[in-house]
Design a protein around this motif. Structure first.
Motif, PDB file in Angstrom:
ATOM      1  N   THR A  42       0.633  -1.090   0.108  1.00 50.19           N
ATOM      2  CA  THR A  42       0.131  -0.061  -0.005  1.00 50.19           C
ATOM      3  C   THR A  42       0.906   1.098   0.019  1.00 50.19           C
ATOM      4  OG1 THR A  42      -1.682  -1.309   1.256  1.00 50.19           O
ATOM      5  CG2 THR A  42      -1.889   1.191   1.262  1.00 50.19           C
ATOM      6  N   GLY A  43       0.652   2.005  -0.822  1.00 45.87           N
ATOM      7  CA  GLY A  43       1.325   3.288  -0.743  1.00 45.87           C
ATOM      8  C   GLY A  43       0.703   4.697  -0.299  1.00 45.87           C
ATOM      9  N   LEU A  44       1.412   5.252   0.634  1.00 45.14           N
ATOM     10  CA  LEU A  44       0.849   6.562   1.002  1.00 45.14           C
ATOM     11  C   LEU A  44       1.435   7.793   0.605  1.00 45.14           C
ATOM     12  CD1 LEU A  44      -1.126   7.790   3.315  1.00 45.14           C
ATOM     13  CD2 LEU A  44       0.684   7.605   4.881  1.00 45.14           C
ATOM     14  N   ILE A  45       0.820   8.523  -0.176  1.00 47.19           N
ATOM     15  CA  ILE A  45       1.481   9.671  -0.889  1.00 47.19           C
ATOM     16  C   ILE A  45       0.562  10.863  -0.468  1.00 47.19           C
ATOM     17  CG2 ILE A  45       2.131   8.348  -2.522  1.00 47.19           C
ATOM     18  CD1 ILE A  45       0.047   9.463  -4.387  1.00 47.19           C
ATOM     19  N   GLY A  46       1.269  12.009  -0.726  1.00 47.57           N
ATOM     20  CA  GLY A  46       0.625  13.296  -0.386  1.00 47.57           C
ATOM     21  C   GLY A  46       1.453  14.423  -0.509  1.00 47.57           C
ATOM     22  N   PRO A  47       1.405  15.689  -0.487  1.00 50.34           N
ATOM     23  CA  PRO A  47       2.649  16.878  -0.513  1.00 50.34           C
ATOM     24  C   PRO A  47       3.003  16.901   0.652  1.00 50.34           C
ATOM     25  CG  PRO A  47       0.195  17.562  -1.326  1.00 50.34           C
ATOM     26  CD  PRO A  47       0.112  16.249  -0.670  1.00 50.34           C
ATOM     27  N   ASN A  48       4.081  17.797   0.756  1.00 49.29           N
ATOM     28  CA  ASN A  48       5.012  17.810   1.976  1.00 49.29           C
ATOM     29  C   ASN A  48       3.786  18.443   2.965  1.00 49.29           C
ATOM     30  OD1 ASN A  48       7.448  16.711   1.222  1.00 49.29           O
ATOM     31  ND2 ASN A  48       7.960  18.762   0.403  1.00 49.29           N
ATOM     32  N   GLY A  49       4.003  17.968   4.484  1.00 52.51           N
ATOM     33  CA  GLY A  49       3.172  18.558   5.133  1.00 52.51           C
ATOM     34  C   GLY A  49       1.788  18.147   5.317  1.00 52.51           C
ATOM     35  N   ALA A  50       1.697  17.221   4.471  1.00 52.34           N
ATOM     36  CA  ALA A  50       0.176  16.597   4.492  1.00 52.34           C
ATOM     37  C   ALA A  50      -0.146  15.778   5.633  1.00 52.34           C
ATOM     38  CB  ALA A  50       0.065  15.599   3.038  1.00 52.34           C
ATOM     39  N   GLY A  51       1.044  15.129   6.531  1.00 54.98           N
ATOM     40  CA  GLY A  51       0.515  14.539   7.974  1.00 54.98           C
ATOM     41  C   GLY A  51       0.764  12.866   7.574  1.00 54.98           C
TER      42      GLY A  51
ATOM     43  N   ILE B  14      -3.304  11.491   0.996  1.00 59.33           N
ATOM     44  CA  ILE B  14      -3.879  12.390   1.868  1.00 59.33           C
ATOM     45  C   ILE B  14      -3.410  13.924   1.532  1.00 59.33           C
ATOM     46  CG2 ILE B  14      -4.220  10.576   3.678  1.00 59.33           C
ATOM     47  CD1 ILE B  14      -1.597  11.712   5.002  1.00 59.33           C
ATOM     48  N   ASN B  15      -4.037  14.800   2.286  1.00 59.34           N
ATOM     49  CA  ASN B  15      -3.560  16.302   2.043  1.00 59.34           C
ATOM     50  C   ASN B  15      -4.267  17.208   3.097  1.00 59.34           C
ATOM     51  OD1 ASN B  15      -2.438  18.465   0.776  1.00 59.34           O
ATOM     52  ND2 ASN B  15      -4.234  19.122  -0.202  1.00 59.34           N
ATOM     53  N   LYS B  16      -3.407  17.832   3.806  1.00 58.24           N
ATOM     54  CA  LYS B  16      -3.836  18.566   5.080  1.00 58.24           C
ATOM     55  C   LYS B  16      -4.516  17.638   5.938  1.00 58.24           C
ATOM     56  CE  LYS B  16      -4.116  22.910   2.304  1.00 58.24           C
ATOM     57  NZ  LYS B  16      -5.170  23.853   1.874  1.00 58.24           N
ATOM     58  N   GLY B  17      -4.114  16.534   6.204  1.00 57.35           N
ATOM     59  CA  GLY B  17      -4.561  15.629   7.075  1.00 57.35           C
ATOM     60  C   GLY B  17      -5.858  14.624   6.821  1.00 57.35           C
ATOM     61  N   GLN B  18      -6.397  14.966   5.453  1.00 55.87           N
ATOM     62  CA  GLN B  18      -7.429  14.299   5.412  1.00 55.87           C
ATOM     63  C   GLN B  18      -7.346  13.357   4.045  1.00 55.87           C
ATOM     64  OE1 GLN B  18     -10.174  17.661   4.419  1.00 55.87           O
ATOM     65  NE2 GLN B  18     -11.021  17.505   6.318  1.00 55.87           N
TER      66      GLN B  18
END
Length: 602
Positions: free
Chosen positions: A372-381, A550-554
């Motif tokens: 499973t990959g978990l991706i998101g911008p820097n600071g996404a949580g 995820i982005n901004k914790g969501q």
């Protein structure tokens, strides 16, 4: 080897320089026992203890009371409580009583010290020294208060001190390299990584403290029977300063360092004490100089910290080394267990830091046997989420279920034992321990004994192409090797789920491709679920079966790689592009990209 060298040095000094040489050699051996008692805890945990002189005081007074002649006891301690009065035991019973007193003292005082860390724990040991000093001064009926406690038989001879010193060396050396000592040293290097390896900080520090307290009390009994008469000030700041100086100058991280530092400082003290009384060489006259000994100790400490921060010996421990693993053949690939429907399930996990909602009702599943990959911008949580899953942070609400068992509220080392391994965004190795020791620490959580743990560690190192580096210090490895070692250490837990926090960060394309091949082997050889946090889209798209964004914790998207690369919300979160833009990773054959967006994401 160490004990034999100490024995030869002490006996030569004792016989070559007459009565004065015997006194110096005996004092050296007593100091060595005291320094080794501190080294067991301080050298293993990295917490400098200022309180061991207190244990020495307890041992000296307990042994002195028990061995004092009855006739002398009546005049020296007329108000001694009835349960202590009238006894005149032999040295064997006195030693057992001293060990019991040290054990009780260690059990009581170790609770707050083991729960603290760093400078807070050191301050607690300093408080212990002051408290015991006040008690010894106040308990006049037992200790004569600040007056001299006399009548203690002078039972500590050169031979007696030598026997104890050799025993202390063996105990300290064996503790350092057996399971408890190995795990305690891991907490010294990095307590967060140690917990991720299944190590309980409290348990290993508590065990080390108790052992060191017993040894400290025994060293105090030796010292008391050497002096014959003493008072509480003999077990206070001056003695503490002397012992800490010996430990730091030689090197607090090794038993060899404790021996070298004790020998060197003992010799310096004897020379400076002669100089304090003035020296007349005929052509030059040095007057009496008070405080020269303390000045010399201070200068020795300053020079050591300046020029040799790890002490004269540093990390070098005298003794046999384990054989390297170059002769080991690669282990056979184990048969992959039957597939399972078990999973790591995160449900409505949330965490707020002040006004920042780091994680907001996040839910997803990591399936066994899948990546499973978990991706998101820097600071996404992303890293905060991993810390919540691993127990390093406590969530405000939500659950983390490992195969149906809720992990929320459990300590990180218990979650690791439950089947969760992890690596860190910033590599956290035990840099001043060998590659083999790094992996063995984690294997000890699963295996029944040190031998089995070491064998498991050796097997993993060979499989991850680190067998030839087994005896190197982890801090000396190249970047890619350090990443592999961190993964090997996590695999030593035999986890059901493995969380990798940016494993390809800082790697060049060749190293990244090697990492991808290794992770492919792991997913096929072990029955575990992989969660990979990564910014390298090329790696994520080729490696993962399922991706969570995820982005901004969501959570903004979840699905197969093909769906995620075209998801408008994902594209907008990364670069604010138009909905029709498509995220496509470069193909491994050409290294090219389909459009400009791919370059921005990669």
């Amino acid at each position: 080897m160490l004990a034999a060298i100490v024995a030869v040095a002490a006996l030569v000094t004792g016989f070559a320089f007459g009565a004065n040489g015997e006194r110096i050699a005996t004092l050296f051996l007593i100091y060595l026992c005291a320094v080794l008692s501190i080294s067991v805890f301080t050298g293993g945990s990295g917490i400098t203890s200022f309180g061991h002189a207190a244990f020495m005081g307890i041992g000296a007074y307990v042994s002195g009371i028990l061995t004092m002649p009855k006739a002398l006891q009546v005049s020296a301690l007329p108000q001694l409580p009835a349960f202590l009065a009238g006894h005149e035991t032999g040295i064997v019973i006195a030693v057992l009583a001293v060990a019991a007193a040290g054990l009780i003292a260690g059990l009581i005082t170790g609770v707050p010290v083991a729960r603290l860390g760093g400078s807070s724990a050191s301050i607690a040991t300093l408080a212990l020294l002051i408290i015991v000093h006040v008690i010894l001064n106040g308990a006049r009926e037992i200790t004569r208060g600040s007056q001299t406690f006399y009548g203690v038989p002078r039972l500590t001879t050169l031979l007696t001190a030598l026997i104890f010193a050799m025993a202390f060396i063996l105990i300290a050396r064996l503790f350092r390299d057996t399971g408890p000592g190995l795990r305690l040293r891991a907490t010294r290097e990095n307590d967060v990584a140690a917990q991720a390896c299944g190590v309980s900080l409290f348990q290993v520090r508590y065990a080390g403290w108790i052992l060191s307290a017993v040894l400290g009390a025994l060293a105090g009994a030796l010292y008391g029977h050497f002096l014959g008469a003493f008072s509480p000030k003999d077990f206070y700041f001056d003695l503490t300063f002397l012992l800490i100086a010996m430990l730091i100058v030689g090197g607090m991280l090794t038993v060899t360092g404790a021996i070298v530092g004790t020998a060197l400082i003992t010799a310096v003290i004897q020379i400076l004490r002669l100089a304090e009384g003035g020296i007349d060489l005929g052509f030059v006259h040095i007057p009496v100089i008070f405080g020269l000994t303390q000045l010399g100790l201070g200068m020795a400490l300053l020079l050591t910290i300046w020029r040799r921060p790890l002490g004269i010996v540093g990390l070098q421990e005298l003794g046999p080394k384990l054989k390297a693993l170059v002769a080991l053949a690669p282990a056979e690939t184990p048969a992959k267990p039957a597939s399972s429907d078990k999973s790591l399930t995160v449900t409505t996990l949330s965490k707020r830091f002040g006004g920042l909602q780091a994680c907001d009702d996040l839910s997803f599943t990591i399936a066994r046997g899948k990546v499973t990959g978990l991706i998101g911008p820097n600071g996404a949580g992303k890293t905060t989420l991993v810390n919540l899953i691993c127990g390093q942070l406590k969530p405000d609400r939500g659950t983390v279920m490992i195969d149906g068992e809720n992990m929320v509220g459990r300590a990180p080392h218990l979650i690791a034992k439950a089947g969760l391994g992890r690596t860190f965004q910033a590599i956290k190795l035990f840099d001043r321990m060998t590659v083999l020791e790094n992996v063995t620490v984690a294997a000890l959580t699963i295996e029944s004994n040190l031998s089995a743990a070491r064998n498991a560690a050796e097997t993993l190192l060979v499989r991850l192409d680190l067998g030839k580096e087994a005896q190197r210090l982890a801090g000396t490895l190249a970047y890619g090797e350090r990443r592999r070692l961190e993964i090997a250490r996590a695999l030593a837990l035999k986890p059901r789920y493995l969380l990798l926090d940016e494993p390809a960060a800082g790697m060049n394309p060749v190293e990244t491709e090697a990492l991808k091949s290794m992770l492919d082997r792991i997913r096929h050889d072990f029955d575990l679920g992989l969660l990979v946090i990564e910014h390298d889209m090329h790696l994520i798209m080729r490696l993962c079966d399922h991706i969570v964004v995820i982005n901004k914790g969501q959570k903004i998207a979840e699905g197969a790689p093909a769906a995620i690369r075209r998801d408008p919300k994902v594209i907008e979160a990364y670069i604010g592009a138009a909905p029709e833009t498509e995220i496509i990773a470069p193909t491994p054959s050409t290294g090219g990209v389909k459009n400009e967006t791919a370059i921005g994401i990669a």
